[in-house]
Design a protein around this motif. Sequence first.
Motif, PDB file in Angstrom:
ATOM      1  N   VAL A 211     -11.298   2.104   5.206  1.00 24.93           N
ATOM      2  CA  VAL A 211     -11.602   3.374   4.528  1.00 24.93           C
ATOM      3  C   VAL A 211     -11.016   3.409   3.123  1.00 24.93           C
ATOM      4  O   VAL A 211     -11.460   4.190   2.274  1.00 24.93           O
ATOM      5  N   GLY A 212     -10.039   2.545   2.855  1.00 28.28           N
ATOM      6  CA  GLY A 212      -9.455   2.479   1.517  1.00 28.28           C
ATOM      7  C   GLY A 212     -10.459   2.105   0.441  1.00 28.28           C
ATOM      8  O   GLY A 212     -10.284   2.447  -0.740  1.00 28.28           O
ATOM      9  N   TYR A 213     -11.542   1.424   0.844  1.00 23.24           N
ATOM     10  CA  TYR A 213     -12.573   1.061  -0.128  1.00 23.24           C
ATOM     11  C   TYR A 213     -13.243   2.295  -0.725  1.00 23.24           C
ATOM     12  O   TYR A 213     -13.822   2.224  -1.813  1.00 23.24           O
ATOM     13  N   SER A 214     -13.184   3.426  -0.006  1.00 22.55           N
ATOM     14  CA  SER A 214     -13.813   4.646  -0.521  1.00 22.55           C
ATOM     15  C   SER A 214     -13.107   5.145  -1.782  1.00 22.55           C
ATOM     16  O   SER A 214     -13.664   5.963  -2.521  1.00 22.55           O
ATOM     17  N   ARG A 215     -11.902   4.652  -2.042  1.00 25.53           N
ATOM     18  CA  ARG A 215     -11.143   5.068  -3.224  1.00 25.53           C
ATOM     19  C   ARG A 215     -11.097   3.983  -4.300  1.00 25.53           C
ATOM     20  O   ARG A 215     -10.394   4.140  -5.294  1.00 25.53           O
ATOM     21  N   LEU A 216     -11.827   2.907  -4.073  1.00 24.84           N
ATOM     22  CA  LEU A 216     -11.782   1.794  -5.025  1.00 24.84           C
ATOM     23  C   LEU A 216     -13.135   1.588  -5.693  1.00 24.84           C
ATOM     24  O   LEU A 216     -14.182   1.812  -5.081  1.00 24.84           O
ATOM     25  N   GLU A 217     -13.088   1.145  -6.923  1.00 21.08           N
ATOM     26  CA  GLU A 217     -14.299   0.726  -7.627  1.00 21.08           C
ATOM     27  C   GLU A 217     -14.327  -0.794  -7.588  1.00 21.08           C
ATOM     28  O   GLU A 217     -13.589  -1.465  -8.305  1.00 21.08           O
ATOM     29  N   VAL A 218     -15.163  -1.340  -6.722  1.00 14.57           N
ATOM     30  CA  VAL A 218     -15.217  -2.787  -6.521  1.00 14.57           C
ATOM     31  C   VAL A 218     -16.601  -3.291  -6.887  1.00 14.57           C
ATOM     32  O   VAL A 218     -17.614  -2.734  -6.443  1.00 14.57           O
ATOM     33  N   LYS A 219     -16.671  -4.349  -7.679  1.00 14.67           N
ATOM     34  CA  LYS A 219     -17.957  -4.939  -8.040  1.00 14.67           C
ATOM     35  C   LYS A 219     -18.624  -5.553  -6.813  1.00 14.67           C
ATOM     36  O   LYS A 219     -17.966  -6.183  -5.988  1.00 14.67           O
ATOM     37  N   GLN A 220     -19.926  -5.363  -6.689  1.00 16.26           N
ATOM     38  CA  GLN A 220     -20.689  -5.903  -5.567  1.00 16.26           C
ATOM     39  C   GLN A 220     -21.146  -7.320  -5.908  1.00 16.26           C
ATOM     40  O   GLN A 220     -22.294  -7.579  -6.214  1.00 16.26           O
ATOM     41  N   THR A 221     -20.203  -8.231  -5.837  1.00 15.24           N
ATOM     42  CA  THR A 221     -20.475  -9.635  -6.144  1.00 15.24           C
ATOM     43  C   THR A 221     -19.505 -10.513  -5.361  1.00 15.24           C
ATOM     44  O   THR A 221     -18.368 -10.096  -5.098  1.00 15.24           O
ATOM     45  N   VAL A 231      -7.376  -5.991  -6.989  1.00 17.31           N
ATOM     46  CA  VAL A 231      -7.737  -4.621  -6.609  1.00 17.31           C
ATOM     47  C   VAL A 231      -8.194  -4.576  -5.146  1.00 17.31           C
ATOM     48  O   VAL A 231      -7.780  -3.704  -4.376  1.00 17.31           O
ATOM     49  N   VAL A 232      -9.035  -5.527  -4.764  1.00 17.54           N
ATOM     50  CA  VAL A 232      -9.517  -5.594  -3.376  1.00 17.54           C
ATOM     51  C   VAL A 232      -8.350  -5.723  -2.401  1.00 17.54           C
ATOM     52  O   VAL A 232      -8.350  -5.125  -1.316  1.00 17.54           O
ATOM     53  N   GLN A 233      -7.341  -6.473  -2.796  1.00 19.37           N
ATOM     54  CA  GLN A 233      -6.198  -6.707  -1.917  1.00 19.37           C
ATOM     55  C   GLN A 233      -5.397  -5.437  -1.614  1.00 19.37           C
ATOM     56  O   GLN A 233      -4.556  -5.436  -0.713  1.00 19.37           O
ATOM     57  N   GLN A 234      -5.654  -4.392  -2.352  1.00 21.93           N
ATOM     58  CA  GLN A 234      -4.910  -3.150  -2.138  1.00 21.93           C
ATOM     59  C   GLN A 234      -5.504  -2.286  -1.025  1.00 21.93           C
ATOM     60  O   GLN A 234      -4.879  -1.322  -0.575  1.00 21.93           O
ATOM     61  N   HIS A 235      -6.721  -2.623  -0.546  1.00 24.54           N
ATOM     62  CA  HIS A 235      -7.365  -1.678   0.362  1.00 24.54           C
ATOM     63  C   HIS A 235      -6.659  -1.494   1.710  1.00 24.54           C
ATOM     64  O   HIS A 235      -6.709  -0.393   2.265  1.00 24.54           O
ATOM     65  N   PRO A 236      -5.958  -2.499   2.282  1.00 23.04           N
ATOM     66  CA  PRO A 236      -5.239  -2.200   3.530  1.00 23.04           C
ATOM     67  C   PRO A 236      -4.123  -1.170   3.322  1.00 23.04           C
ATOM     68  O   PRO A 236      -3.912  -0.304   4.175  1.00 23.04           O
ATOM     69  N   ILE A 237      -3.411  -1.264   2.200  1.00 19.26           N
ATOM     70  CA  ILE A 237      -2.344  -0.305   1.910  1.00 19.26           C
ATOM     71  C   ILE A 237      -2.935   1.085   1.699  1.00 19.26           C
ATOM     72  O   ILE A 237      -2.424   2.090   2.215  1.00 19.26           O
ATOM     73  N   ILE A 238      -4.037   1.153   0.937  1.00 20.14           N
ATOM     74  CA  ILE A 238      -4.681   2.446   0.682  1.00 20.14           C
ATOM     75  C   ILE A 238      -5.197   3.049   1.982  1.00 20.14           C
ATOM     76  O   ILE A 238      -5.043   4.257   2.227  1.00 20.14           O
ATOM     77  N   SER A 239      -5.810   2.214   2.827  1.00 21.25           N
ATOM     78  CA  SER A 239      -6.303   2.715   4.121  1.00 21.25           C
ATOM     79  C   SER A 239      -5.148   3.282   4.942  1.00 21.25           C
ATOM     80  O   SER A 239      -5.269   4.352   5.566  1.00 21.25           O
ATOM     81  N   TYR A 240      -4.035   2.568   4.950  1.00 27.17           N
ATOM     82  CA  TYR A 240      -2.841   3.042   5.673  1.00 27.17           C
ATOM     83  C   TYR A 240      -2.372   4.386   5.131  1.00 27.17           C
ATOM     84  O   TYR A 240      -2.150   5.346   5.892  1.00 27.17           O
ATOM     85  N   LEU A 241      -2.235   4.479   3.818  1.00 27.27           N
ATOM     86  CA  LEU A 241      -1.737   5.714   3.200  1.00 27.27           C
ATOM     87  C   LEU A 241      -2.687   6.885   3.452  1.00 27.27           C
ATOM     88  O   LEU A 241      -2.247   8.030   3.629  1.00 27.27           O
ATOM     89  N   MET A 242      -3.995   6.603   3.488  1.00 24.80           N
ATOM     90  CA  MET A 242      -4.972   7.675   3.715  1.00 24.80           C
ATOM     91  C   MET A 242      -4.834   8.290   5.106  1.00 24.80           C
ATOM     92  O   MET A 242      -5.165   9.454   5.319  1.00 24.80           O
TER      93      MET A 242
END
Length: 490
Positions: A211-221, A231-242
């Motif tokens: 769910v952390g991806y919902s707060r990230l702007e990630v290129k679709q490539t 930036v992508v590597q941050q999504h587990p931490i963001i998901s946890y915090l959410m």
Amino acid sequence: MSTNDTNIVPREKLAKFELTEESLNSFRKNQNIPLDLYNKDGQILIHKKRNPTEADFGKLLKFEMQGVYFLISELKKNKPNGSEKPYLEPGRTTKLFDIEKTARFAKQSQALIEELRKTSFSSDQAVFVQNSVNELLTDFTSNPDFELGIFNILEILSVAGVSVESELMTKRTVVAMGMKVRTRKIVNEGKEESNKKDHLSLMMASYLMDVGYSRLEVKQTPKLTKEEYAVVQQHPIISYLMTLPAPEVESHVRTLILNHHRPYRGNGVNNNFPDPRSLFTKLMSVRDKYNREVGKERITQDIELQLHLQENNVTTSSFEEDIAILSLASEYASLTSNQPWRPAFKSSTALKMILNDSFFSYSNKNIRHLLDYVGSSLTNNENIINFGDFVITASVDSEKRAHFDICLVLDVGRYQTRPKLQRICSINPIFQKGIKFKIADFDLKSIKIDRRKAIMDLALQAGTTRVIYTIDPELNPALHEAVYKLNLNA
């Protein structure tokens, strides 16, 4: 048994028939043996017949240990044209997921993702997720064929009309659930109630881990720069915090979310994010922030627990198994979904790709959980490792050196990761280090022929030898052609 040699069926035209008590009972109940059955040498044991006698069954049972086989061509027949279908165990053709319920689950997931782009994760949303996954689990385990039936999730989602994010979330949750339930059924039968909590925890983590991806702007490539990948590597931490504002989400679920990209023990490059040091620093920073706020004691306690687990590397075999299940289910979901840069892969191709990329990322046990317990259920009863295939095995000797061998598959029993093999030659892999270590290919110049043509049955061995690569003519045509010619000449 006497027979005319001209009536012997070549072994390459036969597939092994699972002669079980269930299959014999089905023959008795239907008063029908629906296909010709052969011995391992291609000699006919019994023709398909109606109203078989107990003497017929006795004849089959004499060959139980040696193996009973049927024509592969039977697999291509289908009932609507009036011909017989190949026999499968009762329940194996059952489609396990209700179309309307599963499509609704996916659409509700899509709505949740859209909400999370704008609002924080709430207790109401946590309760909704708990109820949704609980309903999915209850429906699955209440089906009498849940141990054998088909995972028709790709079929349902192909026409559900949901976003890629929802498709990934739904597939991932379904596959993770199937792996966990079937694995626990085998190792912990009779403890269904105590198992259910573990099943739900894994499903909650699978549902929420991205769910952390919902707060990230990630290129679709597929080709990200170093900065974009950071930036992508941050999504587990963001998901946890959410998930922290919702007390309904247990700490164990949050631990799984934090670590879902770390499927192998240790801190090697293949457990590539989040890096333990950066994770520790980030958690300490968030803890210090909440320490200064009133009413955040529960949140700081959860963070303190995660810091303790990270600092002391606290882990269990069950926890590591769950992390691997989450990672494997996520890979399968991604590969079988259309992406902006490529179309979806077939289910069987996706499983082969996961196996071929598994050497540095998953243990033999992890891959067995995927291929042996849900693999054929994801591919409409088709294995990805079959008689006549070429595979590559890896083994580790007493000095911790890895050895790689090309083998011909002679037989596949109940578990496709443990076939009977004939060794053709040894070969050296070509390793590559990018975002993670991987086997990029194999060096044909390093081949050393095994003149003995040694035979090994992995189903009867307890050693380190494992299948780590299937030589597929579509995925690696050059290697397949070379090995095919090599085996033909040998």
